[in-house]
Design a protein around this motif. Structure first.
Motif, PDB file in Angstrom:
ATOM      1  N   LYS A 211       0.661  -1.665  -0.197  1.00  0.00           N
ATOM      2  CA  LYS A 211       0.019  -0.220   0.056  1.00  0.00           C
ATOM      3  C   LYS A 211       0.802   1.053  -0.073  1.00  0.00           C
ATOM      4  CE  LYS A 211      -1.359  -1.824   3.412  1.00  0.00           C
ATOM      5  NZ  LYS A 211      -2.172  -1.959   5.351  1.00  0.00           N
ATOM      6  N   ARG A 212       0.658   1.875  -1.116  1.00  0.00           N
ATOM      7  CA  ARG A 212       1.641   3.811  -0.565  1.00  0.00           C
ATOM      8  C   ARG A 212      -0.072   4.033  -0.652  1.00  0.00           C
ATOM      9  NH1 ARG A 212       4.925   6.401  -4.301  1.00  0.00           N
ATOM     10  NH2 ARG A 212       6.183   4.651  -3.194  1.00  0.00           N
ATOM     11  N   VAL A 213       0.341   4.586   1.090  1.00  0.00           N
ATOM     12  CA  VAL A 213       0.127   5.941   1.927  1.00  0.00           C
ATOM     13  C   VAL A 213       0.869   7.365   1.587  1.00  0.00           C
ATOM     14  CG1 VAL A 213      -0.797   6.842   4.209  1.00  0.00           C
ATOM     15  CG2 VAL A 213      -1.293   3.996   3.330  1.00  0.00           C
ATOM     16  N   LEU A 214       0.365   8.100   1.432  1.00  0.00           N
ATOM     17  CA  LEU A 214       0.340   9.744   1.000  1.00  0.00           C
ATOM     18  C   LEU A 214      -0.265  10.304   2.364  1.00  0.00           C
ATOM     19  CD1 LEU A 214      -0.704   9.881  -2.748  1.00  0.00           C
ATOM     20  CD2 LEU A 214       1.686   9.344  -1.531  1.00  0.00           C
ATOM     21  N   CYS A 224      -5.453   5.289   0.519  1.00  0.00           N
ATOM     22  CA  CYS A 224      -4.448   4.552  -0.476  1.00  0.00           C
ATOM     23  C   CYS A 224      -4.374   4.002  -2.186  1.00  0.00           C
ATOM     24  CB  CYS A 224      -3.965   3.767   0.225  1.00  0.00           C
ATOM     25  SG  CYS A 224      -4.160   2.497   1.341  1.00  0.00           S
ATOM     26  N   LEU A 225      -3.209   3.905  -2.293  1.00  0.00           N
ATOM     27  CA  LEU A 225      -3.299   2.233  -3.396  1.00  0.00           C
ATOM     28  C   LEU A 225      -3.064   1.128  -2.999  1.00  0.00           C
ATOM     29  CD1 LEU A 225      -4.007   2.435  -6.582  1.00  0.00           C
ATOM     30  CD2 LEU A 225      -1.348   2.776  -7.388  1.00  0.00           C
ATOM     31  N   LEU A 249      -8.090   3.696   3.530  1.00  0.00           N
ATOM     32  CA  LEU A 249      -6.990   3.299   4.345  1.00  0.00           C
ATOM     33  C   LEU A 249      -6.973   2.450   5.836  1.00  0.00           C
ATOM     34  CD1 LEU A 249      -4.715   6.224   5.663  1.00  0.00           C
ATOM     35  CD2 LEU A 249      -4.727   5.566   3.905  1.00  0.00           C
ATOM     36  N   SER A 250      -7.235   1.707   6.526  1.00  0.00           N
ATOM     37  CA  SER A 250      -7.456   0.681   7.964  1.00  0.00           C
ATOM     38  C   SER A 250      -6.797   1.683   8.083  1.00  0.00           C
ATOM     39  CB  SER A 250      -6.685  -0.618   7.536  1.00  0.00           C
ATOM     40  OG  SER A 250      -4.777  -0.599   7.544  1.00  0.00           O
ATOM     41  N   GLU A 251      -7.692   0.387   9.629  1.00  0.00           N
ATOM     42  CA  GLU A 251      -6.872   0.990  11.241  1.00  0.00           C
ATOM     43  C   GLU A 251      -5.334   1.228  10.966  1.00  0.00           C
ATOM     44  OE1 GLU A 251      -9.236  -0.785  13.979  1.00  0.00           O
ATOM     45  OE2 GLU A 251     -10.706  -0.640  13.142  1.00  0.00           O
ATOM     46  N   ALA A 252      -4.534  -0.183  10.588  1.00  0.00           N
ATOM     47  CA  ALA A 252      -3.295   0.263  11.131  1.00  0.00           C
ATOM     48  C   ALA A 252      -2.444   1.128   9.909  1.00  0.00           C
ATOM     49  CB  ALA A 252      -2.656  -1.263  10.490  1.00  0.00           C
ATOM     50  N   ASP A 253      -3.213   1.486   8.858  1.00  0.00           N
ATOM     51  CA  ASP A 253      -2.830   2.480   7.944  1.00  0.00           C
ATOM     52  C   ASP A 253      -2.609   3.823   8.396  1.00  0.00           C
ATOM     53  OD1 ASP A 253      -2.278   0.988   5.955  1.00  0.00           O
ATOM     54  OD2 ASP A 253      -3.998   1.433   4.626  1.00  0.00           O
ATOM     55  N   ILE A 276       3.678  -0.100   2.954  1.00  0.00           N
ATOM     56  CA  ILE A 276       3.102  -0.469   3.894  1.00  0.00           C
ATOM     57  C   ILE A 276       2.603  -1.822   3.420  1.00  0.00           C
ATOM     58  CG2 ILE A 276       0.841  -0.596   6.391  1.00  0.00           C
ATOM     59  CD1 ILE A 276       1.602   2.367   6.136  1.00  0.00           C
ATOM     60  N   ILE A 277       3.269  -3.150   4.212  1.00  0.00           N
ATOM     61  CA  ILE A 277       2.098  -4.224   3.859  1.00  0.00           C
ATOM     62  C   ILE A 277       1.394  -5.013   5.059  1.00  0.00           C
ATOM     63  CG2 ILE A 277       2.994  -6.388   3.365  1.00  0.00           C
ATOM     64  CD1 ILE A 277       5.363  -5.588   1.939  1.00  0.00           C
ATOM     65  N   GLY A 278       0.189  -5.027   4.708  1.00  0.00           N
ATOM     66  CA  GLY A 278      -0.306  -5.384   6.278  1.00  0.00           C
ATOM     67  C   GLY A 278      -0.450  -4.284   7.374  1.00  0.00           C
ATOM     68  N   ASP A 279       0.472  -4.842   8.259  1.00  0.00           N
ATOM     69  CA  ASP A 279       0.203  -3.690   9.221  1.00  0.00           C
ATOM     70  C   ASP A 279       1.669  -3.523   9.344  1.00  0.00           C
ATOM     71  OD1 ASP A 279       0.695  -5.497  10.550  1.00  0.00           O
ATOM     72  OD2 ASP A 279       0.049  -5.425  12.543  1.00  0.00           O
ATOM     73  N   LYS A 280       2.677  -3.249   8.986  1.00  0.00           N
ATOM     74  CA  LYS A 280       3.921  -3.336   8.663  1.00  0.00           C
ATOM     75  C   LYS A 280       4.507  -2.671   7.721  1.00  0.00           C
ATOM     76  CE  LYS A 280       4.708  -6.380  12.274  1.00  0.00           C
ATOM     77  NZ  LYS A 280       5.109  -5.440  13.153  1.00  0.00           N
TER      78      LYS A 280
END
Length: 316
Positions: A211-214, A224-225, A249-253, A276-280
């Motif tokens: 995931k690309r979070v801006l 995100c993408l 975005l997820s909660e982790a994001d 971000i991959i999963g919650d990392k």
């Protein structure tokens, strides 16, 4: 405003997906004047200001790759004469990129407003920047030692190896538990101890996307993408054939983005791309973060609009 984009050659842009093009298009729509140069065009001479040979451009209505802009003038101007200077040169972060940041920092001392801040670009190499935020990352090793890599594999069994200066998924290898060809991969990346390598535990959540979070001016973009690997690939990068799917975005994001955003913004990073991959957290991209167009096309969130809003807040 007069906005200077320091970027790759305009002729190389793929306008259907290019984020710098999206920025230019939004800026022009608001009546701002667009100018462009390459890092090679920037120079300093004793007794003078940092200058560049720039092209003043107008985006065409077609937006096609072969005719998406026209040049109205070519001139040599000081960088401090622009209202904003956007450093949008793509990686790799090599010696020339490093030198360019020093020239841009000198331009800052002369009054230029440069985004992202040149010192922050130098201080946040995109793979190593995550080390500061270790509580958000998967088990990670950075080393030149072949034995340390073998020990890490023995502990975690399924790992990812990548060079520190790669982009677009270049040079990324996955090594599963059998360890077949681990020696060859180490030799390729490590070059007998001459090159530092990053090794991370493999994250199965890559199947759902890298995931690309801006972050824009310290605020997460709400979409995100997710770049999802295709055809047996382990890499989700769009340049490696990944499929881009915009999603909320997820909660982790949100948790990771909100934890990092204030710190990064305070350092002069107007635009950041978190991977971000999963919650990392896996990378912090600061040189020329992308994915504006893909998110905008799939959602009702105009990312370029958010970015130019932020630029105007800093420069008007």
């Amino acid at each position: 405003m007069d906005i200077l984009f320091v970027a790759d050659p305009l002729e190389s842009f793929k306008t259907y997906k290019d984020t710098t093009f999206a920025m230019m298009r939004e800026a022009q729509a608001r009546g701002h004047r667009i100018h462009a140069c390459e890092p090679v065009d920037v120079l300093w001479s004793q007794g003078a200001l940092v200058k560049a040979r720039v092209r003043s451009i107008t985006l065409t209505l077609t937006g096609q790759d072969d005719a998406w802009f026209t040049v109205s003038a070519t001139d040599v101007r000081s960088l401090s004469s622009f209202d904003a200077v956007l450093m949008r040169k793509d990686p790799p972060f090599d010696s020339e990129f490093f030198y360019a940041t020093h020239l841009l920092e000198q331009a800052e001392r002369e009054g230029a407003k440069v985004f992202n801040k040149p010192a922050a670009l130098r201080n946040h190499p995109e793979k190593l920047a995550i080390l500061e935020f270790a509580e958000h990352i998967a088990p990670t090793l950075v080393t030149r030692s072949a034995q340390a890599i073998r020990d890490f594999h023995a502990e975690h069994h399924d790992i990812i190896l990548k060079p520190l200066d790669g982009m677009g998924g270049m040079g990324i290898f996955r090594m599963k538990e059998d360890g077949l060809n681990l020696g060859a991969i180490i030799e390729t990346l490590n070059q007998d101890g001459a090159q530092t390598v990053m090794v991370q535990r493999y994250l199965p959540a890559i199947a759902y996307g890298d995931k690309r979070v801006l972050l824009i001016d310290g605020e997460p973009v709400p979409f995100c993408l997710a770049r999802i690997p295709q055809g047996g690939e382990v890499r989700g990068n769009l340049a490696a054939g990944g499929k881009g799917v915009a999603q909320e975005l997820s909660e982790a994001d949100w948790r990771i983005a909100r934890a990092l955003a204030p710190t990064l913004a305070a350092r002069g990073l107007l635009l950041v791309g978190l991977d971000i991959i999963g919650d990392k957290l896996t990378e912090i991209n600061v040189t020329s973060p992308t994915c504006f167009q893909e998110i905008t096309q799939q959602t009702d969130c105009n990312v370029a609009q958010l970015f130019i809003d932020a630029l105007e807040r800093h420069c008007l």
